[in-house]
Design an enzyme around this catalytic site. Structure first.
Site, PDB file in Angstrom:
ATOM      1  N   GLU A 111       0.834  -1.213   0.000  1.00 16.66           N
ATOM      2  CA  GLU A 111       0.000   0.000   0.000  1.00 16.66           C
ATOM      3  C   GLU A 111       0.864   1.256   0.000  1.00 16.66           C
ATOM      4  O   GLU A 111       0.525   2.249  -0.641  1.00 16.66           O
ATOM      5  CB  GLU A 111      -0.943  -0.010   1.214  1.00 16.66           C
ATOM      6  CG  GLU A 111      -2.022  -1.078   1.073  1.00 16.66           C
ATOM      7  CD  GLU A 111      -2.930  -1.139   2.284  1.00 16.66           C
ATOM      8  OE1 GLU A 111      -2.457  -1.598   3.333  1.00 16.66           O
ATOM      9  OE2 GLU A 111      -4.086  -0.706   2.180  1.00 16.66           O
ATOM     10  N   GLU A 133      -4.356  -9.508   3.033  1.00 11.89           N
ATOM     11  CA  GLU A 133      -5.030  -9.289   4.332  1.00 11.89           C
ATOM     12  C   GLU A 133      -6.188 -10.231   4.599  1.00 11.89           C
ATOM     13  O   GLU A 133      -6.427 -10.640   5.735  1.00 11.89           O
ATOM     14  CB  GLU A 133      -5.527  -7.838   4.429  1.00 11.89           C
ATOM     15  CG  GLU A 133      -4.437  -6.802   4.656  1.00 11.89           C
ATOM     16  CD  GLU A 133      -3.752  -6.344   3.382  1.00 11.89           C
ATOM     17  OE1 GLU A 133      -3.965  -6.969   2.313  1.00 11.89           O
ATOM     18  OE2 GLU A 133      -3.002  -5.364   3.437  1.00 11.89           O
TER      19      GLU A 133
END
Ligand SMILES: NC(=O)c1ccc[n+]([C@@H]2O[C@H](COP(=O)([O-])OP(=O)(O)OC[C@H]3O[C@@H](n4cnc5c(N)ncnc54)[C@H](O)[C@@H]3O)[C@@H](O)[C@H]2O)c1
Length: 698
Positions: A111, A133
């Site tokens: 990210e 995730e």
């Protein structure tokens, strides 16, 4: 320790992050990134910033130790907001920023890379890239769900994040997740520098009025709406609503297409905070992160002293075991009594070798050349390890043990891959009981990560340690259990499929039954998975169990399976069993086989409770029988060996969530209503009396 260094070359600043032992996202990392970026930005006349890592990996994502205890959604939301503000600062500071990925960039690490204007990675299969995730019950919480669609398109972004499977750098480049590949560390910085020289004032696509779209459906078009509807339906079909995180991924992406970028980030943060503080992610993190990491270390640092392996039986299991042993560098003898089985095994191994795309043809051939296929016993001579994977028959196995043992090297280990026969019973034919062990693999061997190692009382610790080291050498996750019929995993699996059959025989709707299992999170519903392993094998296994343990079964469910076998409906390999495999639908004739009246009490929840509790009751008996050495292995074995609902964290975490007292009461009631198989073992009753749990509450 600042956690960063900066160096400047021709007004381009390289910011190297090196926080603690690895770059994992926590307060310390965020401070280093923020201060480091400010320092870089403050360099006189700065023309651009390259962000890289001083560790082996670029950044491995959120610090799970930090997330695990958090229970306050507002506090987590505030953390996400701060991190997002930092990433916004980086991408809107007015200078080009390039992520130079010298190692893996996962989760929050990727990210951060997405918040850079350009991403270059070293061209190596070692580098893993992506947003995994969901595998811990979470979603990306630092803008991943909002930025990735602009980078690779809506559909690929949703698919990537909902599956949670990181990809190797070369594939990430093909997918557009990174922009360029570099040959080595110097080339990495050279390419980053060149990009900054060519792009003095880039703007992120999400900050442009009319960004170029990477392809596929554009947000706010009928195609995008269609895509979202299709994606939700597809996801629901896959998870039956059991997994909260992939659903949240779709929601975050969808909302992001409807809102401004910054509002989209807020939605993502809210969803992340809810998941990260909820029960599902706690249970998944405990098992799939902490317990798994511990299990993966079992056998590390030990020596196997095996250079020559014989695999007896070149069938479904043996061929795979031969291949894995050769891949680990051992000389392998694959012995069968049927030439056609050897031919099929040869073909199987060749196919597996060709799949190893990171190896060139020569390296693939080297693996294959280590395998000898034979009908003879002589080539076995001098083996350091035998893995027996022949037919599941005690007498035949005894005969083969007697035949083969005298041919082995001094100190050799004899291992059996039996599904259920007690290892000590097999070892009765052995002259070296201290070197006789159970190595229970799962099918398909190349794919399934688990190895259940069974150490009977006469087997030495030295043998166990060598076996564990071998398990690691062939890249398995080891669990160790005590000996007994069906060890741990086969008992749990049998309880599951037998319960499916039993409920069917009681007259419950098979479609609702199968759905109940999937919506509880089970990877495969019971009737379907029974078809996969074939009904004949199942019947044979239950009969063997009766012979060996003396415990008979008087279950209508088992009679129903026998009826199917008599009809030639023996499972997937025959094209028909509980299912018609050409259409992959439940056989419409199933109901006619059931003689019972439709039960008064039924429905999704009822069936779900009974399917889960039948398994839990068996776990209770396994515990009471002293099979389990380490509670962690109950969770790891169930999830990685059998596809037990990962959303629950495993059987013991499931029990803790129910509360053992009400659960024991429910089990006693079910036992009274439907049969002893639901009865709680003494272990559970004692725990309930003492108000105990398996895991500390989180
Ligand atoms: N299939 C599974 O999912 C699975 C999983 C775990 C363990 N196991 C166990 O592994 C063993 C093998 O299972 P499988 O599914 O590979 O069976 P399979 O029928 O596919 O293969 C067995 C092979 O053994 C050969 N064989 C029989 N007698 C032999 C002998 N005396 N010497 C050498 N080879 C001989 C057969 O020709 C056949 O090729 C069984 O004990 C089974 O319970 C199977």
């Amino acid at each position: 320790m600042s956690g960063y260094t900066i160096t400047t070359d021709d007004r381009i600043v390289t910011l190297t992050l090196k926080v603690a032992r690895v770059n994992a996202i926590n307060a310390e990392f965020a401070t280093a990134l923020s201060n480091g970026f400010d320092a870089a930005r403050a360099v006189e006349g700065v023309r651009g910033v390259i962000i890289t890592s001083g560790h082996r990996d670029f950044c491995v994502g959120a610090d799970i130790n930090m997330i695990f205890p958090l229970r306050d959604p507002e506090a987590v939301y505030a953390q996400c907001r701060d991190l997002n503000a930092l990433l916004r600062k980086i991408e809107t500071s007015g200078v080009p920023v390039v992520a130079a990925l010298n190692g893996s960039a996962l989760g929050g690490g990727y990210e951060l890379a997405l918040a850079c204007h350009h991403r270059v990675a070293i061209n190596s299969g070692r580098l893993m890239i992506g947003l995994p995730e969901v595998s811990l019950g979470l979603i990306p919480g630092a803008g991943g769900t909002q930025r990735l669609p602009y980078v690779i398109g809506l559909q690929p972004a949703m698919e990537h994040m909902a599956a949670g499977q990181p990809v190797r750098a070369p594939k990430a480049a093909r997918m557009g997740m990174i922009d360029a590949l570099a040959d080595d560390a110097d080339d990495l910085i050279a390419r980053a520098t060149a990009w900054i020289n060519d792009n003095p004032s880039p703007t992120q696509p999400w900050d442009q009025k009319k960004p170029k779209w990477p392809g596929g459906a554009r947000p706010k078009t009928p195609q995008a709406m269609q895509l979202f509807v299709g994606a939700s339906a597809f996801l629901y079909k896959k998870t039956a609503g059991a997994m909260a995180a992939p659903e949240a991924v779709l929601r975050a992406v969808y909302e992001g297409t409807q809102l401004s970028f910054d509002r989209g980030l807020e939605v993502e943060s809210r969803l992340f905070a809810r998941l990260a503080t909820g029960d599902q992610s706690k249970d998944m993190i405990r098992t799939l992160w902490f317990h798994r990491t511990a299990a993966e270390k079992v056998g590390v640092g030990l020596e196997h002293h095996v250079s020559k392996v014989t695999v007896l039986g070149a069938g479904m299991m043996g061929a795979g075991l031969g291949f894995l042993s050769a891949k680990a560098g051992c000389e392998v003898v694959l012995k069968d009594i049927q030439a056609e089985q050897l031919d099929a095994a040869r073909e199987h191994c060749a196919k597996q070798a060709r799949r190893l795309r990171h190896l060139d043809a020569e390296a693939q051939d080297a693996i294959l050349n280590r395998i000898t296929y034979t009908l003879e016993n002589e080539p076995i001579r001098g083996s350091d390890l035998v893995i027996e994977a022949i037919v599941e028959n005690l007498d035949v196995k005894h005969r083969v043990i007697r035949e083969v043992e005298p041919l082995l090297a001094e100190g050799a280990i004899f291992a059996s891959n039996t599904s259920a026969i007690p290892i000590a019973r097999l070892a009765e034919a052995s002259q070296h009981k201290d070197r006789f062990i159970g190595l229970h693999f799962f099918s398909p061997v190349e794919k399934m990560p688990l190895l259940e190692v069974i150490q009977p009382p006469d087997c030495s610790d030295e043998t166990l340690h060598r076996a564990l080291a071998f398990g690691k050498a062939i890249k398995k996750t080891n669990i160790v259990v005590n000996d007994g019929y069906g060890f741990y995993t086969t008992r749990l699996f049998s309880a599951y499929i037998l319960e499916g059959c039993q409920l069917l025989a009681e007259g419950h709707d098979p479609a609702v039954l199968e759905y109940a299992a999937r919506s509880a999170g089970m990877a495969m519903p019971p009737l379907k998975v029974f078809d996969e392993v074939t009904l004949t094998l199942g019947v044979h296994a239950f009969e063997t169990r009766e012979t060996i343990t003396g415990e008979g079964f008087d279950l209508a469910g088992l009679d129903l399976v026998r009826k199917l076998v008599d009809l030639g409906r023996t499972g997937k390999s025959a094209g028909k069993g509980f299912y018609d495999w050409d259409t992959r639908t439940l056989w419409s004739g199933l109901r006619d086989l059931v003689t019972a009246e439709p039960p008064a009490e039924t429905g999704l929840e009822h069936l779900q409770r009974r399917l889960m509790i039948a398994q839990i009751a068996e776990v209770g008996r396994v515990l009471a029988d002293g099979i389990i050495r380490d509670h962690k292995d109950v969770e790891i074995g169930a999830i990685f060996g059998l596809g037990f609902a990962p959303n629950t964290g495993g059987p013991l975490a499931w029990i803790d969530r129910q509360g053992i007292r009400p659960l024991v009461a429910e089990m006693q009631q079910l036992a009274e209503d439907y049969g002893d198989r639901y009865a709680p073992s003494q272990t559970f009753i004692d725990m309930a009396e003492r108000g105990e749990r398996f895991w500390d509450p989180t």
